[in-house]
Enzyme design. Sequence first.
Site, PDB file in Angstrom:
ATOM      1  N   MET A   1       0.814   7.685   2.538  1.00 20.96           N
ATOM      2  CA  MET A   1       1.202   7.225   3.876  1.00 20.96           C
ATOM      3  C   MET A   1       2.170   6.044   3.805  1.00 20.96           C
ATOM      4  SD  MET A   1      -0.130   9.157   6.187  1.00 20.96           S
ATOM      5  CE  MET A   1      -0.025   8.177   7.680  1.00 20.96           C
TER       6      MET A   1
ATOM      7  N   ALA B   1       0.410   4.440  -1.299  1.00 22.33           N
ATOM      8  CA  ALA B   1      -0.086   5.808  -1.488  1.00 22.33           C
ATOM      9  C   ALA B   1       0.734   6.695  -0.535  1.00 22.33           C
ATOM     10  CB  ALA B   1      -1.576   5.874  -1.209  1.00 22.33           C
TER      11      ALA B   1
ATOM     12  N   GLU C   1      -8.478  15.266  19.278  1.00 22.43           N
ATOM     13  CA  GLU C   1      -8.064  16.219  18.237  1.00 22.43           C
ATOM     14  C   GLU C   1      -9.261  17.076  17.776  1.00 22.43           C
ATOM     15  OE1 GLU C   1      -5.856  14.284  14.990  1.00 22.43           O
ATOM     16  OE2 GLU C   1      -7.165  15.326  13.583  1.00 22.43           O
ATOM     17  N   TYR C   2     -10.404  16.446  17.573  1.00 25.74           N
ATOM     18  CA  TYR C   2     -11.614  17.197  17.193  1.00 25.74           C
ATOM     19  C   TYR C   2     -11.946  18.241  18.261  1.00 25.74           C
ATOM     20  CZ  TYR C   2     -13.488  14.273  13.307  1.00 25.74           C
ATOM     21  OH  TYR C   2     -13.722  13.629  12.115  1.00 25.74           O
TER      22      TYR C   2
ATOM     23  N   HIS D   1      -7.535   9.411  20.321  1.00 21.39           N
ATOM     24  CA  HIS D   1      -6.625  10.503  19.933  1.00 21.39           C
ATOM     25  C   HIS D   1      -7.334  11.434  18.947  1.00 21.39           C
ATOM     26  CE1 HIS D   1      -3.998  12.252  16.857  1.00 21.39           C
ATOM     27  NE2 HIS D   1      -3.081  12.401  17.795  1.00 21.39           N
ATOM     28  N   ASN D   2      -7.966  10.857  17.943  1.00 20.28           N
ATOM     29  CA  ASN D   2      -8.640  11.682  16.948  1.00 20.28           C
ATOM     30  C   ASN D   2      -9.838  12.421  17.534  1.00 20.28           C
ATOM     31  OD1 ASN D   2      -6.772  10.370  15.333  1.00 20.28           O
ATOM     32  ND2 ASN D   2      -8.164  10.222  13.603  1.00 20.28           N
TER      33      ASN D   2
ATOM     34  N   LYS E   1      -5.885   5.186  19.126  1.00 22.25           N
ATOM     35  CA  LYS E   1      -5.779   6.123  17.994  1.00 22.25           C
ATOM     36  C   LYS E   1      -7.116   6.814  17.743  1.00 22.25           C
ATOM     37  CE  LYS E   1      -4.646   8.449  14.368  1.00 22.25           C
ATOM     38  NZ  LYS E   1      -5.010   8.130  13.033  1.00 22.25           N
TER      39      LYS E   1
ATOM     40  N   GLY F   1       0.006  12.380   9.996  1.00 21.43           N
ATOM     41  CA  GLY F   1      -0.180  12.695   8.583  1.00 21.43           C
ATOM     42  C   GLY F   1       1.012  12.256   7.758  1.00 21.43           C
TER      43      GLY F   1
ATOM     44  N   LYS G   1      -6.271   1.742   2.039  1.00 17.66           N
ATOM     45  CA  LYS G   1      -7.518   2.383   2.414  1.00 17.66           C
ATOM     46  C   LYS G   1      -8.229   1.508   3.450  1.00 17.66           C
ATOM     47  CE  LYS G   1     -11.387   4.338  -0.152  1.00 17.66           C
ATOM     48  NZ  LYS G   1     -11.267   5.715   0.328  1.00 17.66           N
TER      49      LYS G   1
ATOM     50  N   ARG H   1      -0.869  -2.733  -4.980  1.00 15.03           N
ATOM     51  CA  ARG H   1      -1.773  -3.412  -5.928  1.00 15.03           C
ATOM     52  C   ARG H   1      -1.471  -2.957  -7.360  1.00 15.03           C
ATOM     53  NH1 ARG H   1      -8.100  -2.136  -5.510  1.00 15.03           N
ATOM     54  NH2 ARG H   1      -7.239  -0.067  -5.894  1.00 15.03           N
TER      55      ARG H   1
ATOM     56  N   GLY I   1       0.867  -1.179   0.000  1.00 11.82           N
ATOM     57  CA  GLY I   1       0.000   0.000   0.000  1.00 11.82           C
ATOM     58  C   GLY I   1       0.901   1.225   0.000  1.00 11.82           C
TER      59      GLY I   1
ATOM     60  N   ARG J   1     -19.193  20.426  13.871  1.00 14.53           N
ATOM     61  CA  ARG J   1     -18.877  20.248  12.443  1.00 14.53           C
ATOM     62  C   ARG J   1     -20.151  19.910  11.679  1.00 14.53           C
ATOM     63  NH1 ARG J   1     -13.071  17.219  11.449  1.00 14.53           N
ATOM     64  NH2 ARG J   1     -11.941  18.131  13.200  1.00 14.53           N
TER      65      ARG J   1
ATOM     66  N   SER K   1      -0.289   8.362  13.835  1.00 14.24           N
ATOM     67  CA  SER K   1      -0.737   9.754  13.708  1.00 14.24           C
ATOM     68  C   SER K   1       0.409  10.648  13.300  1.00 14.24           C
ATOM     69  CB  SER K   1      -1.346  10.267  15.007  1.00 14.24           C
ATOM     70  OG  SER K   1      -1.700  11.637  14.836  1.00 14.24           O
TER      71      SER K   1
HETATM   72  P1  NDP Z   1      -5.616   5.767   0.740  1.00 12.68           P
HETATM   73  O1  NDP Z   1      -6.437   5.665   1.956  1.00 12.68           O
HETATM   74  O2  NDP Z   1      -5.987   6.759  -0.302  1.00 12.68           O
HETATM   75  O3  NDP Z   1      -5.540   4.319   0.057  1.00 12.68           O
HETATM   76  C1  NDP Z   1      -4.868   4.121  -1.154  1.00 12.68           C
HETATM   77  C2  NDP Z   1      -4.064   2.853  -1.093  1.00 12.68           C
HETATM   78  O4  NDP Z   1      -4.915   1.724  -0.804  1.00 12.68           O
HETATM   79  C3  NDP Z   1      -3.409   2.577  -2.425  1.00 12.68           C
HETATM   80  O5  NDP Z   1      -2.157   1.999  -2.188  1.00 12.68           O
HETATM   81  C4  NDP Z   1      -4.385   1.583  -3.060  1.00 12.68           C
HETATM   82  O6  NDP Z   1      -3.797   0.786  -4.045  1.00 12.68           O
HETATM   83  C5  NDP Z   1      -4.730   0.770  -1.839  1.00 12.68           C
HETATM   84  N1  NDP Z   1      -5.951  -0.012  -2.034  1.00 12.68           N
HETATM   85  C6  NDP Z   1      -7.213   0.452  -2.099  1.00 12.68           C
HETATM   86  N2  NDP Z   1      -8.075  -0.554  -2.268  1.00 12.68           N
HETATM   87  C7  NDP Z   1      -7.336  -1.695  -2.333  1.00 12.68           C
HETATM   88  C8  NDP Z   1      -7.650  -3.063  -2.496  1.00 12.68           C
HETATM   89  N3  NDP Z   1      -8.903  -3.477  -2.597  1.00 12.68           N
HETATM   90  N4  NDP Z   1      -6.624  -3.943  -2.496  1.00 12.68           N
HETATM   91  C9  NDP Z   1      -5.358  -3.543  -2.372  1.00 12.68           C
HETATM   92  N5  NDP Z   1      -5.002  -2.261  -2.202  1.00 12.68           N
HETATM   93  C10 NDP Z   1      -5.978  -1.350  -2.187  1.00 12.68           C
HETATM   94  O7  NDP Z   1      -4.065   5.966   1.132  1.00 12.68           O
HETATM   95  P2  NDP Z   1      -3.384   6.877   2.236  1.00 12.68           P
HETATM   96  O8  NDP Z   1      -1.926   6.703   2.054  1.00 12.68           O
HETATM   97  O9  NDP Z   1      -3.951   8.234   2.263  1.00 12.68           O
HETATM   98  O10 NDP Z   1      -3.827   6.187   3.586  1.00 12.68           O
HETATM   99  C11 NDP Z   1      -3.488   4.851   3.896  1.00 12.68           C
HETATM  100  C12 NDP Z   1      -4.077   4.511   5.243  1.00 12.68           C
HETATM  101  O11 NDP Z   1      -3.550   5.383   6.214  1.00 12.68           O
HETATM  102  C13 NDP Z   1      -5.587   4.641   5.329  1.00 12.68           C
HETATM  103  O12 NDP Z   1      -6.094   3.620   6.139  1.00 12.68           O
HETATM  104  C14 NDP Z   1      -5.804   5.965   5.989  1.00 12.68           C
HETATM  105  O13 NDP Z   1      -6.993   6.035   6.744  1.00 12.68           O
HETATM  106  C15 NDP Z   1      -4.603   6.071   6.857  1.00 12.68           C
HETATM  107  N6  NDP Z   1      -4.198   7.466   6.981  1.00 12.68           N
HETATM  108  C16 NDP Z   1      -3.651   7.871   8.092  1.00 12.68           C
HETATM  109  C17 NDP Z   1      -3.257   9.160   8.241  1.00 12.68           C
HETATM  110  C18 NDP Z   1      -2.630   9.511   9.456  1.00 12.68           C
HETATM  111  O14 NDP Z   1      -2.337  10.667   9.700  1.00 12.68           O
HETATM  112  N7  NDP Z   1      -2.393   8.533  10.279  1.00 12.68           N
HETATM  113  C19 NDP Z   1      -3.391  10.187   7.249  1.00 12.68           C
HETATM  114  C20 NDP Z   1      -3.912   9.660   6.085  1.00 12.68           C
HETATM  115  C21 NDP Z   1      -4.304   8.358   5.998  1.00 12.68           C
HETATM  116  P3  NDP Z   1      -3.829   1.261  -5.590  1.00 12.68           P
HETATM  117  O15 NDP Z   1      -2.653   2.178  -5.751  1.00 12.68           O
HETATM  118  O16 NDP Z   1      -3.681  -0.002  -6.349  1.00 12.68           O
HETATM  119  O17 NDP Z   1      -5.141   1.958  -5.819  1.00 12.68           O
END
Ligand code: NDP
Length: 479
Positions: free
Chosen positions: A13, A11, A190-191, A186-187, A183, A130, A75, A33, A9, A288, A128
Site C-alpha cells: 500500500m 509494503a 462493503e460486507y 464504508h467497509n 472508512k 486496495g 500495519k 523500517r 511504510g 461470514r 479504499s
Molecule cells: P502491512 O499491513 O502488511 O504492514 C507492513 C508494513 O508495516 C511494512 O512496511 C512494515 O515494515 C511496517 N511495520 C510493521 N510493524 C512495524 C513497526 N513496529 N514499526 C515500523 N514499521 C512497521 O502493509 P500493507 O501495505 O498491506 O498495509 C498498510 C496499511 O494499509 C495497513 O494499515 C492496512 O490495514 C492498510 N490497508 C489498506 C488497504 C486498503 O484497501 N485501503 C488494503 C490493504 C491494507 P517492515 O517492512 O520493516 O516489516
Amino acid sequence: GTAQIGVTGLAVMGRNLARNLARNGYATAVHNRTAARTRALVEEFGDEGTFVPSESAEDFVASLERPRRIIVMVKAGDPTDAVIREFAPLLEPGDIIVDAGNAHFADTRRREKELRERGIHFVGTGVSGGEEGALHGPSIMPGGSAESYRALAPMLEAIAAKADDGSPCVAHIGPDGAGHFVKMVHNGIEYADMQLIAESYDLLRHACDLPPERIAEVFRGWNQGRLDSYLIEITAQVLAHTDAETGKPFVDVVLDQAEQKGTGRWTVQTALDLGVPVSGIAEAVFARSVSGHADLREAARGLPGPTPTLLDSAAYDRFADDVEQALYASKIVAYAQGFHQIAAGSAEYGWDVDQGRVAAIWRAGCIIRAAFLDRIRAAFDARGDLPTLLIDEHFSEALQGAQSAWRRVVSTAAELGIPTPGFAAALAYYDSLRAQRLPAALIQGQRDYFGAHTYRRADRPGTFHTLWATESREEVTPS
Ligand code: NDP
C-alpha cells in the site's frame, strides 16, 4: 529538505501511494523500517518520478520541506503507535502526520488528541481501493483539522480517483477520527453489498441447474443497469473463472468459509454502542462467521430441509428479474443503514459530516464504487438532514417498484431452504420502519410485568406502571 511529502511504510500500500505521488510530480521522501524495501522501491520504480530515500527516521524527516507532511502506511495497531513514538520527537509544531492505515477511529481520536497537545496535526485517513487503488487513484477519507487538510488537499486531490464528472474522490470528512469512522462504515457497507450479491448468486444457482458461467452472464447484464458497480463486475469475473487444475468452476473448488479482517465487526460493534440498527451489515458479518464454523455445520448438515424444486427456463428468467429487484432494494437498505450510522457518529462526536460529500467520494476508487452512489449524493444534496435514504423520492419509488419481487424472493428462498439473511433482514427493516405499530408495545408490557420497568402511553405524557401482581391491575405513576 526538498521533498514535498513523505511516505513511511513501504509494503504494497505505501509503495503504491508513494509511486502515485511521484507520478503526479511530487518529490516524495520514502522510508521503511527495513531499508531493503526502500532500496527496492527506488531500484524498481525510481524512473517514475522523484524519490528521496532515507534509511533513518532522522534523515527522512530532514529530507522534507516544512510544514512536513508524512504519510504513515504501516500495519494498523501497535506499529502505528511505534512509528508515532519514533517520529513525533523529530517533528515541529505545524507538521502533519497522516495515518493512512486501517486504524480504529477510537485509536485515531486518542492519537490526534495526544499529538494536538504537542502542536502536531494528526490526520487519520481512510483509504479504499486496495493496492490498485493506491497506485491509480483511491478514494480518500481524511479526518483531522481543517487547517491540515488545506495543506494536504492539492496532493490528495492529485492522487485520488476521479469520479465521472472529473471531481477527485477526496474530501475533508471532519475532525479527529471522522475519516477513519467513515472508512469503517464504508467497509461495513462493503460486507453487506458482498453478502447480498452472494445470496443472489446462491438463489440463481439453486433455483435452476445452471453452471456459474451462465450466472456470470446474468450479473454482466445487471451491470449494464442500475446495479452497475465494481462488486457486480468482479462477481461476474469470479463466476466465469475456471480452476486450471481441475477444470471445474472456480467457485466450486474454493472452501466455503469466508474470512474477515475485522472492519465489518468494528462497524457492528460501534453501531451497537451508538444504538443504530445496521441489521444488514450485522447479518453480513454473521454470515461470514456462520460459514467459518466448520464443525457446527458438519454436525448440523443432516437436518431436514424442503425437497428441492427446479424452475423451468421461462420461470427462471422471471426469477432472475425478481432477484435483481430484491438485490437493488436490499442494497438501498444496506446503504441507508450505513449512512444512518455515519449521521449518528457525526452527532455523537460533533463531526458535522456532510453525507452527500461522503457519497460523492465513494463514486470512484473504492471497493463499493457504483453508479448508484450518484443517486445517494443527489439525495443528501437535496436534503442534508434526510432522516433515511428510504424516504428520498428516487429511492422510495425504487422500493415501491421492487417490493413485490423482493417479497417473492424472500418467500421463495424460505420455501426452497436457501439462506438469505441479508435480503430477509433488509426487508424486515423496511417493513419495521414503515409499520404503523410495532410489537414493541408488547415488549414494554412484558418488561413492566417482570421488572417494573415502566412504560409510556401513546395517548398522554408521563411514565406508568401497572401493578401486575394485584387483583385490580391498577395503573400507577411511579414518583
Ligand atoms: P502491512 O499491513 O502488511 O504492514 C507492513 C508494513 O508495516 C511494512 O512496511 C512494515 O515494515 C511496517 N511495520 C510493521 N510493524 C512495524 C513497526 N513496529 N514499526 C515500523 N514499521 C512497521 O502493509 P500493507 O501495505 O498491506 O498495509 C498498510 C496499511 O494499509 C495497513 O494499515 C492496512 O490495514 C492498510 N490497508 C489498506 C488497504 C486498503 O484497501 N485501503 C488494503 C490493504 C491494507 P517492515 O517492512 O520493516 O516489516
